[in-house]
Every structure is written in structure tokens, then in C-alpha cells.
Scaffold this motif. Sequence first.
Motif, short mmCIF file in Angstrom:
data_model
loop_
_atom_site.label_atom_id
_atom_site.label_comp_id
_atom_site.label_asym_id
_atom_site.label_seq_id
_atom_site.Cartn_x
_atom_site.Cartn_y
_atom_site.Cartn_z
N ASN A 1 -5.86 9.04 2.34
CA ASN A 1 -6.16 9.66 3.65
C ASN A 1 -6.93 10.98 3.50
N ASP B 1 -3.57 4.77 -0.62
CA ASP B 1 -4.38 5.35 0.45
C ASP B 1 -4.17 6.86 0.38
N GLU C 1 -7.91 3.69 -1.03
CA GLU C 1 -8.46 3.81 0.32
C GLU C 1 -8.75 5.27 0.64
N LYS D 1 0.86 -1.19 0.00
CA LYS D 1 0.00 0.00 0.00
C LYS D 1 0.89 1.23 0.00
N ASP E 1 -11.98 3.84 5.17
CA ASP E 1 -11.16 3.79 6.38
C ASP E 1 -11.62 4.85 7.38
N GLU E 2 -11.28 6.12 7.16
CA GLU E 2 -11.74 7.16 8.09
C GLU E 2 -13.27 7.23 8.13
N LYS F 1 1.00 5.39 0.35
CA LYS F 1 0.31 6.60 0.76
C LYS F 1 0.53 7.67 -0.31
N ASN G 1 -12.00 -1.15 5.82
CA ASN G 1 -10.71 -1.29 6.50
C ASN G 1 -10.98 -1.37 8.00
N ARG H 1 -9.77 -1.64 11.51
CA ARG H 1 -8.63 -1.47 12.41
C ARG H 1 -9.19 -1.64 13.82
#
Length: 378
Positions: free
Chosen positions: A197, A195, A221, A165, A246-247, A167, A268, A270
Motif C-alpha cells: 500500500n 501488499d 502489490e 495476501k 493497485d493505487e 499487508k 488489480n 477493483r
Amino acid sequence: MKLTRFDIITVDIPMRQSVRHALAERNVARNILVAAHDEKGGIGWGECCPRPYVTGETIDSVKQDLTTTILPQLLGNELASFEAAADMLVPQLDSMARNQQAAFCAAELAVLDLAGNRFGTSAGMVLGPVQTPQVRYSGVIATDDIESVKQNAAFMAKFGVGDVKVKVGASLESNLEILTTARTILGDQVTLRIDANCAWSAAETIRQLTAMQSFSLTGVEQPVPGEDIDGMRAVTAAKLVPVVADESLCSLEDARTLIREQACDVFNVRISKCGGLINAGRIDQLAREAGLDCQLGAQVGEAGILSAAGRHYATRSQGVRWCEGSYGQLLLEEDITEPDITLGPGGIAPALDTHGIGVTPAPERLQRYEHARLTVSA
Ligand SMILES: [Mg+2]
């Protein structure tokens, strides 16, 4: 087994290299550990990584929630079995807000570890038996410095990692340079996903993904901000690359919203941001029913307790698409737990099936990195 005392311990563990993405840069892992004690001197350990830009939690808010709400409700409970411990946790989990998920995770893992040790079962049994004897972790490249990208990719190639992955950030030019560098070093056999973010809008995501087509990305992501569910839906509907939430995904309610809005292809999961193992299992179950996939994710700087919890989820799920975490000694100057469960060559790591969570802090290392301590007792 009676819950008689809890310790809340903040640790600062230096990392071997700083990790950077669109929302944060970090070179020290500041995590919270919870130790649960019973009347016979038994101890269980939990951990969380509070992140303001994920669940809205901070070190201080987690301490506050643990000392005023979560742990006082657990103190004094008498538990006759591992199942009774899990049953006790569920109503409290249901009462947690989105910005209490990490705090609850630390308490939950501590209780499950203690009860698992006491009653002779793996903490992972809240998710059912082991489904797969080993899992393969991905590498993560989280830097926009090209020399560092080269070093990271070369290490991963040598280590035999199969999935990576990367970023990415706002600049398409920089992103293409990072991806080209990674692909050149890693070769065509390694899968690449990205990702962002939360760095892009939906329109920008489609522009960037279109420009990245030659990399055969296997996932994108959280391209847009966590609360931009319309944006997530638009990117998912475009079907350029599978979209990972994710977030946007912390609570069970988030999972239901993402499913209802058809706003992603993969969750995702976590453990820290998702409220612990029981909730990870419930989110996983919702995903399966909706035909979505899950991946195991990790907070940067997770120590061994969260790595072990993630391992339980990944090996006891019906199957996760990718795994991240368990970087242990590769990322931290020193992990605080034993035995060492850092992933091995190829990113491969086995299921854990000992009693409790499967790892415990080594006292001298815990002491070395302990930053603050609180106690909650009857
Ligand atoms: Mg992410």
C-alpha cells in the motif's frame, strides 16, 4: 423502461474486526448505495466505496458528483433493451475524471441491475458470457499484531484457503515476523503475496523483496506510491517478484500509462475504484492485449452488491490470477444483501447468472445501517 428516480443511500456497516494497512485503518464500512427506479416500480442497485487515497473520492464528493452531474444526465432516459442501457452509459463513463470513478460505478451498477431485471439478463453480460463456473478467492491478512496474524492464518488454514495476501508496512523486521508467522501456520502449499500500500521507495522495495526471498512470494502489490510510475517501472524491471498495480490503476488512462511505461505485471481491478463493470472489462481487455494479467480486487468492507459485481468480472474475464472480496458475513457483522453470496470453504464461489446484478438489499437490514439518504428525480 424509463429512468424516473434515483436514491443515494449512505450505509455504515460495522465490521467483525478492524482492517489495517499502510494508508488506513477501518472498522466500519461506510459505503454508498444507489437505487435506480423505473416508471413501473422496478428498482436496480449499485454500490461504491469512496477512498480518498485511491481515487481521491470521499463520501461527500461522490454524493456531489451523483447529484449534480451523473444522475441528472441519466434521468428520463428511455431504454428499449439491456444493450441500450449499456450503450447509454459508455459516453458518460468516457467523460469521467479519475476522481469520479467510484461515483460512476454506483450509478452504472444500479442502471445495469435495473435493466438486467427488466430485460431478463445478467448485469454481467456487459462483460460477455460466463467463462468459468466458479472462482477461488484469496484470504487477506491485514494486521501487524502478531496474535491477530496467528488467528487469521489459523482460520484461513482451517477454511482451506489456497492463496493469501499479507499487508506489509515500513518495517522489514515486522514484515518478516508477520510472513514467518503466516507461513508457519499456513504451510508451504498456500501461496503468499504481499501488499505494501505505497509504503516503500523503489530501492526499499528491492531491499525488502531480497530479504523476503525464502517466502517464494507470488506477487508484490503497489510497493511505491501510486503516482510513482518510475518506481513501479524500476521494481518491475528488477523481476524479483511479479508487480501488481493497485493505487496506480483506477482509470482507463492509468491502465494505458502503466502498459506504456512497463510499470507492472498485473492489474488489480477493483470494481469500485475502476469505474464499474464496463470499465473493468475495458481495463481487462487492455491488459490481455499487452500480455499482462489481472486480478479481481476489493475495497475493504464491500457489501454484497460490489461482491456480486466482482464475481461477474472474475467469472467472465478470460481468467484472473487471483480474486479478493466476497467476504460478506466473514468481514461484516451482517451483509445487507440477499441471497448470501459470501465465499465458501476453500474460498470457492460460483458464477452468478440470475437476472440483474444477482443480489438485492434486504429492506430491514438496509434500514438498520442506513445513515443518510438523498433523492434525485425529474
Ligand atoms: Mg492494494
